[in-house]
Design a protein around this motif. Structure first.
Motif, PDB file in Angstrom:
ATOM      1  N   PRO A   1       9.942  -4.438   0.032  1.00 43.59           N
ATOM      2  CA  PRO A   1       8.683  -3.688   0.120  1.00 43.59           C
ATOM      3  C   PRO A   1       7.519  -4.589   0.508  1.00 43.59           C
ATOM      4  O   PRO A   1       6.464  -4.104   0.890  1.00 43.59           O
ATOM      5  CB  PRO A   1       8.498  -3.153  -1.305  1.00 43.59           C
ATOM      6  CG  PRO A   1       9.271  -4.084  -2.165  1.00 43.59           C
ATOM      7  CD  PRO A   1      10.418  -4.591  -1.349  1.00 43.59           C
TER       8      PRO A   1
ATOM      9  N   GLN B   1       4.315   4.718   5.278  1.00 45.47           N
ATOM     10  CA  GLN B   1       4.843   5.892   4.567  1.00 45.47           C
ATOM     11  C   GLN B   1       4.363   5.830   3.129  1.00 45.47           C
ATOM     12  O   GLN B   1       4.883   5.082   2.320  1.00 45.47           O
ATOM     13  CB  GLN B   1       6.369   5.910   4.615  1.00 45.47           C
ATOM     14  CG  GLN B   1       6.979   4.537   4.407  1.00 45.47           C
ATOM     15  CD  GLN B   1       8.469   4.612   4.197  1.00 45.47           C
ATOM     16  OE1 GLN B   1       9.140   5.485   4.726  1.00 45.47           O
ATOM     17  NE2 GLN B   1       8.996   3.704   3.400  1.00 45.47           N
ATOM     18  N   LYS B   2       3.363   6.599   2.868  1.00 44.96           N
ATOM     19  CA  LYS B   2       2.819   6.615   1.513  1.00 44.96           C
ATOM     20  C   LYS B   2       3.870   7.184   0.571  1.00 44.96           C
ATOM     21  O   LYS B   2       4.394   8.264   0.786  1.00 44.96           O
ATOM     22  CB  LYS B   2       1.571   7.503   1.471  1.00 44.96           C
ATOM     23  CG  LYS B   2       0.356   6.825   2.043  1.00 44.96           C
ATOM     24  CD  LYS B   2      -0.503   6.260   0.931  1.00 44.96           C
ATOM     25  CE  LYS B   2      -1.760   5.610   1.538  1.00 44.96           C
ATOM     26  NZ  LYS B   2      -2.546   4.894   0.557  1.00 44.96           N
ATOM     27  N   GLU B   3       4.148   6.420  -0.443  1.00 40.37           N
ATOM     28  CA  GLU B   3       5.166   6.871  -1.389  1.00 40.37           C
ATOM     29  C   GLU B   3       4.525   7.268  -2.698  1.00 40.37           C
ATOM     30  O   GLU B   3       3.893   6.464  -3.357  1.00 40.37           O
ATOM     31  CB  GLU B   3       6.156   5.737  -1.655  1.00 40.37           C
ATOM     32  CG  GLU B   3       7.498   6.007  -1.068  1.00 40.37           C
ATOM     33  CD  GLU B   3       8.495   4.943  -1.451  1.00 40.37           C
ATOM     34  OE1 GLU B   3       8.435   4.441  -2.579  1.00 40.37           O
ATOM     35  OE2 GLU B   3       9.323   4.621  -0.607  1.00 40.37           O
TER      36      GLU B   3
ATOM     37  N   ILE C   1      -5.047   5.283  -6.156  1.00 40.25           N
ATOM     38  CA  ILE C   1      -5.467   3.909  -5.838  1.00 40.25           C
ATOM     39  C   ILE C   1      -5.716   3.871  -4.337  1.00 40.25           C
ATOM     40  O   ILE C   1      -4.783   3.991  -3.542  1.00 40.25           O
ATOM     41  CB  ILE C   1      -4.387   2.901  -6.250  1.00 40.25           C
ATOM     42  CG1 ILE C   1      -4.256   2.917  -7.772  1.00 40.25           C
ATOM     43  CG2 ILE C   1      -4.724   1.499  -5.752  1.00 40.25           C
ATOM     44  CD1 ILE C   1      -3.081   2.158  -8.294  1.00 40.25           C
TER      45      ILE C   1
ATOM     46  N   PHE D   1       2.547  -1.044  -6.551  1.00 35.39           N
ATOM     47  CA  PHE D   1       3.376  -1.043  -7.767  1.00 35.39           C
ATOM     48  C   PHE D   1       2.574  -0.688  -9.014  1.00 35.39           C
ATOM     49  O   PHE D   1       2.989  -0.967 -10.136  1.00 35.39           O
ATOM     50  CB  PHE D   1       4.051  -2.397  -8.004  1.00 35.39           C
ATOM     51  CG  PHE D   1       5.011  -2.821  -6.935  1.00 35.39           C
ATOM     52  CD1 PHE D   1       5.638  -1.903  -6.115  1.00 35.39           C
ATOM     53  CD2 PHE D   1       5.317  -4.164  -6.764  1.00 35.39           C
ATOM     54  CE1 PHE D   1       6.534  -2.306  -5.136  1.00 35.39           C
ATOM     55  CE2 PHE D   1       6.212  -4.582  -5.786  1.00 35.39           C
ATOM     56  CZ  PHE D   1       6.824  -3.645  -4.969  1.00 35.39           C
TER      57      PHE D   1
ATOM     58  N   PRO E   1       4.782   7.872  -6.419  1.00 38.48           N
ATOM     59  CA  PRO E   1       5.751   7.502  -7.438  1.00 38.48           C
ATOM     60  C   PRO E   1       6.410   8.745  -8.023  1.00 38.48           C
ATOM     61  O   PRO E   1       5.746   9.720  -8.330  1.00 38.48           O
ATOM     62  CB  PRO E   1       4.913   6.797  -8.507  1.00 38.48           C
ATOM     63  CG  PRO E   1       3.598   6.535  -7.879  1.00 38.48           C
ATOM     64  CD  PRO E   1       3.426   7.521  -6.779  1.00 38.48           C
ATOM     65  N   VAL E   2       7.701   8.706  -8.092  1.00 35.22           N
ATOM     66  CA  VAL E   2       8.410   9.849  -8.683  1.00 35.22           C
ATOM     67  C   VAL E   2       9.354   9.318  -9.740  1.00 35.22           C
ATOM     68  O   VAL E   2       9.919   8.251  -9.610  1.00 35.22           O
ATOM     69  CB  VAL E   2       9.230  10.628  -7.628  1.00 35.22           C
ATOM     70  CG1 VAL E   2       8.333  11.433  -6.746  1.00 35.22           C
ATOM     71  CG2 VAL E   2      10.106   9.708  -6.813  1.00 35.22           C
ATOM     72  N   SER E   3       9.513  10.092 -10.762  1.00 30.08           N
ATOM     73  CA  SER E   3      10.469   9.669 -11.772  1.00 30.08           C
ATOM     74  C   SER E   3      11.861  10.070 -11.307  1.00 30.08           C
ATOM     75  O   SER E   3      12.027  10.886 -10.416  1.00 30.08           O
ATOM     76  CB  SER E   3      10.149  10.306 -13.116  1.00 30.08           C
ATOM     77  OG  SER E   3      10.114  11.688 -12.964  1.00 30.08           O
ATOM     78  N   SER E   4      12.860   9.473 -11.908  1.00 27.82           N
ATOM     79  CA  SER E   4      14.233   9.701 -11.478  1.00 27.82           C
ATOM     80  C   SER E   4      14.605  11.175 -11.553  1.00 27.82           C
ATOM     81  O   SER E   4      14.489  11.806 -12.592  1.00 27.82           O
ATOM     82  CB  SER E   4      15.174   8.882 -12.350  1.00 27.82           C
ATOM     83  OG  SER E   4      16.484   9.126 -11.953  1.00 27.82           O
TER      84      SER E   4
ATOM     85  N   ARG F   1       0.363   2.031 -11.349  1.00 26.73           N
ATOM     86  CA  ARG F   1       0.097   3.433 -11.643  1.00 26.73           C
ATOM     87  C   ARG F   1      -0.899   3.513 -12.794  1.00 26.73           C
ATOM     88  O   ARG F   1      -0.660   2.966 -13.870  1.00 26.73           O
ATOM     89  CB  ARG F   1       1.407   4.134 -12.031  1.00 26.73           C
ATOM     90  CG  ARG F   1       1.296   5.618 -11.930  1.00 26.73           C
ATOM     91  CD  ARG F   1       2.662   6.240 -11.783  1.00 26.73           C
ATOM     92  NE  ARG F   1       2.541   7.678 -11.660  1.00 26.73           N
ATOM     93  CZ  ARG F   1       3.560   8.496 -11.712  1.00 26.73           C
ATOM     94  NH1 ARG F   1       4.770   8.034 -11.891  1.00 26.73           N
ATOM     95  NH2 ARG F   1       3.389   9.797 -11.583  1.00 26.73           N
TER      96      ARG F   1
ATOM     97  N   LEU G   1       8.203   8.425 -16.896  1.00 31.18           N
ATOM     98  CA  LEU G   1       8.153   7.722 -15.605  1.00 31.18           C
ATOM     99  C   LEU G   1       9.469   6.991 -15.317  1.00 31.18           C
ATOM    100  O   LEU G   1       9.532   6.128 -14.437  1.00 31.18           O
ATOM    101  CB  LEU G   1       7.012   6.703 -15.584  1.00 31.18           C
ATOM    102  CG  LEU G   1       5.589   7.216 -15.777  1.00 31.18           C
ATOM    103  CD1 LEU G   1       4.595   6.061 -15.681  1.00 31.18           C
ATOM    104  CD2 LEU G   1       5.248   8.266 -14.726  1.00 31.18           C
TER     105      LEU G   1
ATOM    106  N   GLU H   1       0.849  -1.199   0.000  1.00 35.64           N
ATOM    107  CA  GLU H   1       0.000   0.000   0.000  1.00 35.64           C
ATOM    108  C   GLU H   1       0.886   1.251   0.000  1.00 35.64           C
ATOM    109  O   GLU H   1       0.561   2.267  -0.611  1.00 35.64           O
ATOM    110  CB  GLU H   1      -0.886  -0.032   1.247  1.00 35.64           C
ATOM    111  CG  GLU H   1      -1.946   1.031   1.271  1.00 35.64           C
ATOM    112  CD  GLU H   1      -2.737   1.024   2.565  1.00 35.64           C
ATOM    113  OE1 GLU H   1      -2.795  -0.039   3.220  1.00 35.64           O
ATOM    114  OE2 GLU H   1      -3.281   2.081   2.923  1.00 35.64           O
TER     115      GLU H   1
ATOM    116  N   HIS I   1       3.527   1.548  -1.462  1.00 35.47           N
ATOM    117  CA  HIS I   1       4.193   1.640  -2.769  1.00 35.47           C
ATOM    118  C   HIS I   1       3.163   1.670  -3.901  1.00 35.47           C
ATOM    119  O   HIS I   1       3.497   1.369  -5.040  1.00 35.47           O
ATOM    120  CB  HIS I   1       5.142   0.452  -2.960  1.00 35.47           C
ATOM    121  CG  HIS I   1       6.199   0.354  -1.905  1.00 35.47           C
ATOM    122  ND1 HIS I   1       7.486   0.817  -2.090  1.00 35.47           N
ATOM    123  CD2 HIS I   1       6.158  -0.116  -0.633  1.00 35.47           C
ATOM    124  CE1 HIS I   1       8.183   0.613  -0.983  1.00 35.47           C
ATOM    125  NE2 HIS I   1       7.403   0.056  -0.078  1.00 35.47           N
TER     126      HIS I   1
ATOM    127  N   GLU J   1       9.492   1.140  -8.387  1.00 33.72           N
ATOM    128  CA  GLU J   1      10.498   2.200  -8.525  1.00 33.72           C
ATOM    129  C   GLU J   1      11.739   1.947  -7.680  1.00 33.72           C
ATOM    130  O   GLU J   1      12.811   2.435  -7.987  1.00 33.72           O
ATOM    131  CB  GLU J   1       9.900   3.540  -8.097  1.00 33.72           C
ATOM    132  CG  GLU J   1       9.091   4.193  -9.164  1.00 33.72           C
ATOM    133  CD  GLU J   1       9.064   5.692  -8.986  1.00 33.72           C
ATOM    134  OE1 GLU J   1       9.125   6.153  -7.835  1.00 33.72           O
ATOM    135  OE2 GLU J   1       8.974   6.395  -9.998  1.00 33.72           O
TER     136      GLU J   1
END
Lengths: 208, 311
Positions: free
Chosen positions: B27, B34-36, A114, A102, B38-41, A104, A189, A97, A99, A155
């Motif tokens: 993971p 800790q809500k992550e 989500i 995984f 998504p981030v690009s590099s 998107r 991304l 959750e 992450h 990621e």
């Protein structure tokens, strides 16, 4: 003398290239690299008004699977009863959750949140643990077609998910809709210093 | 002096790159909420497109090889269960070595530390092999000990306990790295202002690799158990091929060590090619003492960063 200097300069240049290469490649995540491989499959679920959600099926490699099976199929019957499933969920899945599972999902360049998953299930097939879960979403399709993208990747690079699958599954009110899909690279991304480009599945839903 | 500045700049670049992604814990295992997002590099856009493309192609190839090796090894492991000393045994060992080589080519496995260490100070080829070897073996040995301990002695399940212990060890490792870094910084500063450590070659001792710091850093970095090794060993245990599993760990460690040593050698070569190797005949100027100090500072800061950001 001139030639010697030229040679030295050449060597220095070569050294710098090596230097830069080592810096870039060696300075990745300190202890992370894919330890787990997953083959990810996806089915979209259609309703009266459009897309209602997405089922995912993750087939883990046999090394990770060995852990799940050995540690959590306590009665060794090759199946996960409700009590076992609860433990598997808590110990090996709930944290995803944090992450975004995984997953998107993007529409018009914006990420759809989500909020949770449903129907978590685990089965064992030929030594592989297969996780299935449903991601609810609401995508209303008007008279025209609607499109969205779904990408499944980690990621942090702890695991590598092979995505998209060769074939998109379609469930629910399939007779009401026509679905087209194609893979699309998502350089925007990119992760791991831009070296890893997730490949999303671009899905178009329209009336037949 | 120009090369020294280059060294300093690149060490700093490497340091900032490294801080961006140091995730290591599984993971899948329960962890702090800790809500992550998504981030690009963050740095990808700074790299030339051809670097990204080439890096992507190499990573894609490495991933494919790893997946294929693991799949094949799984088949051999099952054959070993039927015939423990047949040809499958050696195939399993060979693939374990190959997997180690390929696996370590990916991100991680202490390459950043060996590179920093040998880019910032003068070392010998034997030392490069020693550091790469130690780091690889510690990394796998740690996983081996934990898996066997939890499986046979604690009987508390496999990977879950190993993962939990691994998280604790990571923080301890970070503290050790920072300590070793502090030690190297202290020596660097001392060498800058104090000529007493000048060795017979005419170079200050702090600008040379030495066994004590090399061993300490290898232990500090390598003590974090390799999750990949733990999973393979656990898989072997689940098939009841313990001996083959343990021996495969030795081959795996040799493979990891091979690649890590290669990076150490490349760092040595890069340093030499940039001219740092030519300063032996005379006492190096003040400037030449800065890279070892900068390298030591990077190692220290990385250790501190990892300690306060256990992931």
């Amino acid at each position: 003398m001139g030639k010697k200097k030229q040679k030295e300069r050449g060597l220095s240049g070569l050294g710098l290239i090596f230097f830069l290469g080592i810096m870039l490649w060696g300075s990745g995540p300190l202890f992370a690299h894919p330890h787990v491989f997953v083959q990810a499959g996806v089915d979209i679920v259609l309703g009266e008004e459009g897309v209602e959600g997405v089922w995912q099926h993750w087939v883990f490699d046999e090394y990770f699977s060995a852990w799940v099976i050995e540690d959590f199929d306590l009665n060794k019957d090759g199946q996960f009863c409700e009590a076992e499933l609860k433990v598997v969920y808590e110990e090996t899945f709930r944290n995803l959750e944090n992450h975004g599972f995984f997953t998107r999902i993007l529409k018009n360049g914006k990420t759809l949140p989500i909020t949770g998953i449903e129907g978590f299930a685990v089965e064992i097939r030929e030594g592989h643990a297969i996780y299935s879960f449903y991601v609810p979403m609401k995508l209303l399709v008007g008279s025209e077609k609607e499109s969205f993208l779904i990408a499944v990747y980690d990621e942090d690079f702890y695991c590598h998910l092979f995505f998209p699958p060769e074939k998109l599954g379609v469930k629910g009110k399939t007779e009401l809709w026509r679905v087209e899909s194609r893979p699309r690279e998502m350089p925007e991304l990119a992760y791991y210093f831009g070296f890893m480009n997730p490949v999303a599945l671009e899905i178009h839903v329209m009336r037949p | 002096m120009k090369r020294t500045v280059f060294s300093l700049v690149f060490l700093l670049v490497m340091f900032s790159l490294t801080l961006q992604s140091v995730h290591s814990a599984s993971p899948f295992r329960p962890g702090p909420a800790q809500k992550e997002e998504p981030v690009s590099s963050g740095v990808s856009h700074l790299l030339p497109a051809w670097v990204r493309d080439t890096g992507g192609q190499v990573m894609g190839r490495l991933l494919l090889w790893q997946a294929q090796i693991r799949q094949k090894a799984g088949g051999y492991a099952r054959e070993i269960r039927e015939n423990p000393w047949g040809s499958a045994f050696w195939s399993y060992m060979g693939l374990a070595f190959l997997y180690g080589v390929v696996h370590a080519f990916g991100p991680g496995h202490g390459k950043v530390f060996v590179s920093t260490y040998f880019l910032s100070r003068k070392g010998r080829v034997a030392q490069a092999f020693l550091m790469g070897g130690l780091m690889g073996f510690f990394h796998v040995f740690s996983a081996l000990v934990l898996v066997l301990f939890f499986y046979f002695i604690m009987k508390s399940g496999g990977m879950a306990s190993v993962d939990g212990a691994g998280r604790s060890l990571q923080q301890f490792s970070a503290a050790m790295i920072a300590l070793v870094g502090f030690f190297l910084v202290w020596r660097g500063i001392k060498a800058l202002f104090d000529g007493e450590e000048q060795g017979a070659s005419g170079c200050l001792a702090s600008s040379h690799a030495d066994t004590r710091s090399l061993f300490s850093l290898s232990l500090a970095v390598g003590m974090v158990p390799c999750p990949g090794a733990a999973l393979i060993l656990f898989f072997s245990l689940s098939l009841d091929i313990l001996l083959a599993g343990v021996l495969a760990m030795v081959f795996l460690a040799a493979g990891l060590s091979f690649t890590t040593s290669l990076f150490a050698l490349l760092a040595l070569f890069a340093r030499k090619a940039m001219g740092h190797g030519r300063s032996e005949k005379r006492r190096p100027p003040f400037w030449h003492q800065l890279p070892p100090l900068a390298g030591a500072v990077c190692i220290t800061l990385l250790g501190i960063f990892l300690f306060f950001n256990p992931l």
